[in-house]
Scaffold this motif. Sequence first.
Motif, mmCIF file in Angstrom:
data_model
loop_
_atom_site.group_PDB
_atom_site.id
_atom_site.type_symbol
_atom_site.label_atom_id
_atom_site.label_comp_id
_atom_site.label_asym_id
_atom_site.label_seq_id
_atom_site.Cartn_x
_atom_site.Cartn_y
_atom_site.Cartn_z
ATOM 1 N N TRP A 258 16.597 18.358 -0.948
ATOM 2 C CA TRP A 258 17.949 17.819 -1.033
ATOM 3 C C TRP A 258 18.965 18.936 -1.201
ATOM 4 C CZ3 TRP A 258 18.970 12.747 -0.321
ATOM 5 C CH2 TRP A 258 17.905 11.855 -0.411
ATOM 6 N N TYR A 259 20.041 18.790 -0.467
ATOM 7 C CA TYR A 259 21.206 19.644 -0.611
ATOM 8 C C TYR A 259 22.399 18.741 -0.913
ATOM 9 C CZ TYR A 259 18.813 23.715 1.351
ATOM 10 O OH TYR A 259 17.972 24.775 1.559
ATOM 11 N N ARG A 260 23.495 19.345 -1.306
ATOM 12 C CA ARG A 260 24.721 18.578 -1.493
ATOM 13 C C ARG A 260 25.928 19.411 -1.079
ATOM 14 N NH1 ARG A 260 24.892 18.236 -8.154
ATOM 15 N NH2 ARG A 260 25.410 20.434 -8.549
ATOM 16 N N GLN A 261 26.978 18.683 -0.715
ATOM 17 C CA GLN A 261 28.216 19.351 -0.323
ATOM 18 C C GLN A 261 29.396 18.568 -0.861
ATOM 19 O OE1 GLN A 261 28.541 20.283 3.855
ATOM 20 N NE2 GLN A 261 30.061 21.875 3.414
ATOM 21 N N ALA A 262 30.156 19.217 -1.701
ATOM 22 C CA ALA A 262 31.371 18.626 -2.249
ATOM 23 C C ALA A 262 32.559 19.058 -1.395
ATOM 24 C CB ALA A 262 31.561 19.068 -3.693
ATOM 25 N N PRO A 263 33.643 18.305 -1.408
ATOM 26 C CA PRO A 263 34.814 18.665 -0.600
ATOM 27 C C PRO A 263 35.309 20.079 -0.911
ATOM 28 C CG PRO A 263 35.052 16.463 -1.441
ATOM 29 C CD PRO A 263 33.831 17.028 -2.105
ATOM 30 N N GLY A 264 35.490 20.870 0.125
ATOM 31 C CA GLY A 264 36.000 22.219 -0.050
ATOM 32 C C GLY A 264 34.985 23.224 -0.558
ATOM 33 N N VAL B 152 27.459 10.382 -3.339
ATOM 34 C CA VAL B 152 27.280 10.150 -4.771
ATOM 35 C C VAL B 152 28.602 10.481 -5.455
ATOM 36 C CG1 VAL B 152 26.127 10.927 -6.874
ATOM 37 C CG2 VAL B 152 24.810 10.609 -4.767
ATOM 38 N N THR B 153 29.146 9.517 -6.170
ATOM 39 C CA THR B 153 30.403 9.705 -6.885
ATOM 40 C C THR B 153 30.184 9.398 -8.354
ATOM 41 O OG1 THR B 153 31.676 9.077 -4.918
ATOM 42 C CG2 THR B 153 32.829 9.074 -7.036
ATOM 43 N N VAL B 154 30.509 10.348 -9.195
ATOM 44 C CA VAL B 154 30.336 10.186 -10.636
ATOM 45 C C VAL B 154 31.714 10.174 -11.279
ATOM 46 C CG1 VAL B 154 29.241 11.046 -12.719
ATOM 47 C CG2 VAL B 154 28.156 11.440 -10.498
ATOM 48 N N SER B 155 32.049 9.065 -11.908
ATOM 49 C CA SER B 155 33.361 8.939 -12.543
ATOM 50 C C SER B 155 33.290 9.369 -14.006
ATOM 51 C CB SER B 155 33.858 7.505 -12.440
ATOM 52 O OG SER B 155 32.991 6.629 -13.131
ATOM 53 N N GLU C 295 18.595 8.841 4.568
ATOM 54 C CA GLU C 295 18.804 8.805 3.124
ATOM 55 C C GLU C 295 19.329 7.441 2.692
ATOM 56 O OE1 GLU C 295 20.536 13.003 4.292
ATOM 57 O OE2 GLU C 295 20.657 10.946 5.058
ATOM 58 N N SER C 296 19.078 7.123 1.446
ATOM 59 C CA SER C 296 19.649 5.931 0.837
ATOM 60 C C SER C 296 19.709 6.135 -0.670
ATOM 61 C CB SER C 296 18.812 4.687 1.166
ATOM 62 O OG SER C 296 17.491 4.841 0.686
ATOM 63 N N GLY C 297 20.490 5.272 -1.329
ATOM 64 C CA GLY C 297 20.509 5.279 -2.784
ATOM 65 C C GLY C 297 21.750 5.845 -3.427
ATOM 66 N N GLY C 298 22.679 6.331 -2.633
ATOM 67 C CA GLY C 298 23.901 6.854 -3.220
ATOM 68 C C GLY C 298 24.785 5.732 -3.743
ATOM 69 N N GLY C 299 25.882 6.125 -4.381
ATOM 70 C CA GLY C 299 26.809 5.128 -4.896
ATOM 71 C C GLY C 299 27.732 5.703 -5.936
ATOM 72 N N LEU C 300 28.395 4.796 -6.636
ATOM 73 C CA LEU C 300 29.338 5.160 -7.696
ATOM 74 C C LEU C 300 28.696 4.882 -9.048
ATOM 75 C CD1 LEU C 300 32.211 5.884 -8.720
ATOM 76 C CD2 LEU C 300 32.794 3.467 -8.417
ATOM 77 N N VAL C 301 28.751 5.861 -9.925
ATOM 78 C CA VAL C 301 28.151 5.706 -11.250
ATOM 79 C C VAL C 301 29.031 6.413 -12.276
ATOM 80 C CG1 VAL C 301 26.712 7.771 -10.999
ATOM 81 C CG2 VAL C 301 25.975 5.928 -12.523
ATOM 82 N N GLN C 302 28.999 5.931 -13.491
ATOM 83 C CA GLN C 302 29.745 6.590 -14.559
ATOM 84 C C GLN C 302 28.996 7.819 -15.057
ATOM 85 O OE1 GLN C 302 30.478 3.558 -17.541
ATOM 86 N NE2 GLN C 302 32.519 3.189 -16.698
ATOM 87 N N ALA C 303 29.743 8.736 -15.604
ATOM 88 C CA ALA C 303 29.128 9.926 -16.192
ATOM 89 C C ALA C 303 28.077 9.518 -17.219
ATOM 90 C CB ALA C 303 30.189 10.796 -16.847
ATOM 91 N N GLY C 304 26.940 10.210 -17.163
ATOM 92 C CA GLY C 304 25.833 9.886 -18.041
ATOM 93 C C GLY C 304 24.837 8.922 -17.430
ATOM 94 N N GLY C 305 25.214 8.334 -16.305
ATOM 95 C CA GLY C 305 24.344 7.374 -15.645
ATOM 96 C C GLY C 305 23.292 8.034 -14.762
ATOM 97 N N SER C 306 22.552 7.187 -14.044
ATOM 98 C CA SER C 306 21.447 7.656 -13.214
ATOM 99 C C SER C 306 21.508 7.024 -11.835
ATOM 100 C CB SER C 306 20.107 7.297 -13.859
ATOM 101 O OG SER C 306 19.952 7.906 -15.117
ATOM 102 N N LEU C 307 20.975 7.739 -10.878
ATOM 103 C CA LEU C 307 20.778 7.232 -9.526
ATOM 104 C C LEU C 307 19.483 7.818 -8.988
ATOM 105 C CD1 LEU C 307 24.285 7.611 -7.792
ATOM 106 C CD2 LEU C 307 23.122 5.453 -8.319
ATOM 107 N N ARG C 308 18.871 7.099 -8.047
ATOM 108 C CA ARG C 308 17.712 7.634 -7.348
ATOM 109 C C ARG C 308 17.982 7.597 -5.859
ATOM 110 N NH1 ARG C 308 11.330 5.971 -6.904
ATOM 111 N NH2 ARG C 308 12.155 4.317 -5.565
ATOM 112 N N LEU C 309 17.887 8.760 -5.247
ATOM 113 C CA LEU C 309 18.054 8.877 -3.805
ATOM 114 C C LEU C 309 16.684 8.878 -3.136
ATOM 115 C CD1 LEU C 309 20.763 11.686 -3.606
ATOM 116 C CD2 LEU C 309 21.072 9.218 -3.927
ATOM 117 N N SER C 310 16.636 8.316 -1.931
ATOM 118 C CA SER C 310 15.413 8.316 -1.140
ATOM 119 C C SER C 310 15.689 8.925 0.217
ATOM 120 C CB SER C 310 14.903 6.880 -0.941
ATOM 121 O OG SER C 310 14.620 6.261 -2.168
ATOM 122 N N CYS C 311 14.703 9.614 0.747
ATOM 123 C CA CYS C 311 14.800 10.184 2.092
ATOM 124 C C CYS C 311 13.501 9.868 2.817
ATOM 125 C CB CYS C 311 15.019 11.678 2.038
ATOM 126 S SG CYS C 311 14.957 12.473 3.665
ATOM 127 N N ALA C 312 13.603 9.007 3.824
ATOM 128 C CA ALA C 312 12.438 8.624 4.600
ATOM 129 C C ALA C 312 12.388 9.449 5.884
ATOM 130 C CB ALA C 312 12.501 7.135 4.925
#
Length: 115
Positions: free
Chosen positions: A36-42, A111-114, A6-23
Amino acid sequence: QVQLVESGGGLVQAGGSLRLSCAASGNIFSINAMGWYRQAPGKQRELVAAFTSSSKTNYADSVKGRFTISRDNAKNTVYLQMNSLKPEDTAVYLCNAVHLGVTYWGQGTQVTVSS
């Protein structure tokens, strides 16, 4: 064996966009499903979006209308376009593939959204 990167994660502000890739690489023929799945802490790992074995798409209710899964078969790559991101989208996003009954996972991308 199937390898997923995977690639493409990062920090973005709320309302923003990101594109993830999985090769995908390795024995990629007969991959039955990929997504795609996701797991948040806890929290438990949850489905975000996926192509099924019949090439239909499934989305979690929480991301419908905001996220889009797509793929480039020539590049053996699956993408996740994430728009209108919310702080609750913050998680490690993991690529998943099912091949001959075996489930494979990538290493994940944060992926972190502030707010």
